[in-house]
Design a protein around this motif. Structure first.
Motif, short mmCIF file in Angstrom:
data_model
loop_
_atom_site.label_atom_id
_atom_site.label_comp_id
_atom_site.label_asym_id
_atom_site.label_seq_id
_atom_site.Cartn_x
_atom_site.Cartn_y
_atom_site.Cartn_z
N ILE A 1 0.87 -1.18 0.00
CA ILE A 1 0.00 0.00 0.00
C ILE A 1 0.90 1.23 0.00
CG2 ILE A 1 -1.70 1.29 1.36
CD1 ILE A 1 -2.69 -1.48 2.41
N ALA B 1 -2.98 5.85 -4.36
CA ALA B 1 -4.03 6.80 -4.71
C ALA B 1 -3.68 7.58 -5.97
CB ALA B 1 -4.26 7.76 -3.54
N ILE C 1 -7.52 0.82 -2.06
CA ILE C 1 -6.92 -0.24 -1.22
C ILE C 1 -7.92 -1.37 -0.97
CG2 ILE C 1 -5.87 -0.74 1.02
CD1 ILE C 1 -5.12 2.29 1.11
N PRO D 1 2.05 7.61 3.38
CA PRO D 1 2.55 8.67 4.28
C PRO D 1 2.12 8.43 5.73
CG PRO D 1 1.66 9.61 2.25
CD PRO D 1 1.32 8.15 2.21
N HIS E 1 -1.10 5.80 7.98
CA HIS E 1 -0.81 4.43 8.42
C HIS E 1 -1.98 3.83 9.23
CE1 HIS E 1 3.89 4.86 8.20
NE2 HIS E 1 3.29 5.07 7.05
N ILE F 1 10.74 11.39 10.65
CA ILE F 1 10.99 10.47 9.52
C ILE F 1 12.29 9.70 9.73
CG2 ILE F 1 11.48 10.29 7.04
CD1 ILE F 1 9.71 12.70 6.56
N1 LIG Z 1 12.28 2.16 6.74
C1 LIG Z 1 12.85 3.15 6.06
O1 LIG Z 1 14.08 3.24 5.99
C2 LIG Z 1 12.01 4.16 5.36
C3 LIG Z 1 12.58 4.98 4.37
C4 LIG Z 1 11.76 5.89 3.72
C5 LIG Z 1 10.42 6.01 4.06
N2 LIG Z 1 9.92 5.23 5.04
C6 LIG Z 1 8.50 5.34 5.43
O2 LIG Z 1 7.70 4.86 4.35
C7 LIG Z 1 6.51 5.63 4.24
C8 LIG Z 1 6.42 6.21 2.84
O3 LIG Z 1 7.53 7.06 2.61
P1 LIG Z 1 8.01 7.41 1.11
O4 LIG Z 1 9.23 8.21 1.26
O5 LIG Z 1 7.99 6.18 0.28
O6 LIG Z 1 6.81 8.36 0.67
P2 LIG Z 1 6.32 8.69 -0.81
O7 LIG Z 1 5.55 9.96 -0.70
O8 LIG Z 1 7.44 8.56 -1.77
O9 LIG Z 1 5.30 7.47 -1.12
C9 LIG Z 1 4.03 7.37 -0.51
C10 LIG Z 1 3.04 6.87 -1.55
O10 LIG Z 1 1.76 6.73 -0.93
C11 LIG Z 1 0.79 7.14 -1.86
N3 LIG Z 1 -0.47 7.47 -1.19
C12 LIG Z 1 -0.82 8.65 -0.63
N4 LIG Z 1 -2.08 8.56 -0.16
C13 LIG Z 1 -2.50 7.30 -0.40
C14 LIG Z 1 -3.72 6.62 -0.15
N5 LIG Z 1 -4.74 7.21 0.48
N6 LIG Z 1 -3.84 5.33 -0.57
C15 LIG Z 1 -2.78 4.72 -1.19
N7 LIG Z 1 -1.61 5.33 -1.46
C16 LIG Z 1 -1.48 6.60 -1.07
C17 LIG Z 1 1.41 8.32 -2.57
O11 LIG Z 1 0.77 8.58 -3.83
C18 LIG Z 1 2.85 7.85 -2.72
O12 LIG Z 1 3.07 7.20 -3.96
C19 LIG Z 1 6.57 6.67 5.34
O13 LIG Z 1 5.89 6.21 6.47
C20 LIG Z 1 8.07 6.78 5.65
O14 LIG Z 1 8.33 7.22 6.96
C21 LIG Z 1 10.67 4.29 5.68
#
Ligand SMILES: NC(=O)c1ccc[n+]([C@@H]2O[C@H](COP(=O)([O-])OP(=O)(O)OC[C@H]3O[C@@H](n4cnc5c(N)ncnc54)[C@H](O)[C@@H]3O)[C@@H](O)[C@H]2O)c1
Length: 344
Positions: free
Chosen positions: A7, A34, A53, A70, A74, A174
């Motif tokens: 997701i 989305a 979803i 985002p 969650h 983050i």
């Molecule tokens: N473990 C790690 O090292 C690590 C690294 C980076 C990010 N993260 C975490 O991963 C998560 C995402 O971060 P990211 O950098 O990939 O963000 P991102 O913005 O690149 O990706 C998030 C995606 O979610 C989508 N989205 C938004 N609303 C939505 C919805 N209602 N339904 C479905 N999809 C939806 C967006 O369109 C986007 O493509 C965050 O919680 C971040 O903290 C973890």
């Protein structure tokens, strides 16, 4: 073979998709995002794409979902998975508030599904070795801990709006949460924090720089220095060599000091007096290389998630545990805002 869905097909969702491809225990059967433009990501990973979803959960009936949306979404996404009886791996921070983390706890208990939180560094052999050394007393009594998250994020990182939005993004919520979670795992619970923050470089609503003092339950004291706006190589990302995306430096990001020794991380140089009976600043110290075999924590986390789904391993990071890491970084932000010491 477990069927998994993702997701959120953004930056981190793609990292998860890549490790699923290489894991023999599971396969990727769908991605939901989305933003319809992310369909090309699903195509690249040769899997079905959904903009909704629930439609995906109904169509694919997956064994597990990886929630990589985002931070502020969650909890709702986790609740939806729980309602459909789907076990989940939720990216960190588990949620954007403690109330939202509680929402996940209630949903997983009500629908009897298992949840693992993606503090993937806990699966790092470096982190696990350090935790074991501290627990076994290799450093004597742990007294002082120094952690740095000092690097420069590229400017285009902030083209994604939520990453610089107050109460949702910012490097403390983050990024620093990884370090805080790791410190809790290695050194024990953090009970008090005092922090100051600035946003003077990027001038966003969120901080770009934060300094903090930590008190651990075992009496050790710690300092943290964090900035995502500096030309520096002293971060876990740039030193641990666990993610090839980052430039890798031969530096350290943490130092642990105890009454009988000190450890630099991740070089894993252990410093001790040559003769323990002759300890003092005039006496020679030795540097021992602690050998740790490297492994990709994200891949190890995925294998663990498969075992959590199968019920053969309890989650290494529960929602309750991750909520404590969240509480600690929220305490840092609250301390920086109020100027007060915060008890976690
Ligand atoms: N473990 C790690 O090292 C690590 C690294 C980076 C990010 N993260 C975490 O991963 C998560 C995402 O971060 P990211 O950098 O990939 O963000 P991102 O913005 O690149 O990706 C998030 C995606 O979610 C989508 N989205 C938004 N609303 C939505 C919805 N209602 N339904 C479905 N999809 C939806 C967006 O369109 C986007 O493509 C965050 O919680 C971040 O903290 C973890």
């Amino acid at each position: 073979m477990l069927n998994l869905v993702i997701i959120g097909a953004g930056a981190m969702g793609q990292n998860h998709a890549a490790v699923i491809k290489n894991n023999p225990l599971c396969r990727l059967v769908g991605m939901a995002d989305a933003n319809p433009q992310q369909a090309n990501v699903a195509a690249r990973f040769d899997t079905r794409f959904y903009t909704d979803i629930e439609t995906m959960l109904l169509a694919e009936k997956p064994d597990g979902a990886i929630i990589v949306s985002p931070n502020h979404l969650h909890a709702d996404h986790a609740e939806l998975c729980a309602q459909h009886g789907v076990h989940m791996l939720i990216e960190k921070p588990v949620a954007d508030s403690l109330a939202r983390a509680q929402q996940i706890i209630v949903a997983t208990e009500k629908y009897k599904v298992r949840a693992l939180v993606g503090h993937h560094r806990r699966h790092s052999p470096l982190i696990q070795k350090t935790r074991a050394m501290i627990a076994e007393g290799a450093l004597g009594q742990l007294v002082a801990v120094m952690a740095q998250f000092l690097l420069k994020k590229p400017d285009d990182y902030f083209e994604v709006g939520w990453r610089s939005q107050k109460n949702i993004g910012g490097p403390t919520l983050i990024n620093l949460i990884h370090d805080i979670d790791g410190l809790r795992f290695m050194c024990g619970e953090i009970t008090q924090v005092y922090a100051q923050s600035r946003s003077s470089v990027r001038q966003f609503d969120v901080e770009d720089t934060l300094s903090a003092n930590l008190v651990f339950a075992n009496g050790a004291l710690g300092t943290v220095l964090a900035s995502d706006a500096v030309a520096a190589p002293w971060s876990y990302e740039q030193t641990a060599k666990e993610n090839p995306m980052y430039f890798s430096s031969e530096q350290n990001c943490y130092h642990f000091a105890g009454t009988a020794g000190a450890l630099a991380f991740p070089s894993m140089h252990l410093w001790q007096f040559l003769d323990a009976a002759k300890a003092g600043w005039q006496h020679p110290m030795t540097q021992t290389q602690i050998v740790v075999e490297h492994a990709d924590p994200l891949a190890r986390q995925l294998t663990h998630f498969c075992h959590v789904i199968q019920g053969t391993e309890p989650p290494l990071v529960t929602v309750q545990d991750a909520a404590r890491s969240l509480a600690t970084v929220l305490a840092l932000l609250e301390s920086a805002r109020s100027g007060q010491i915060i008890f976690v």
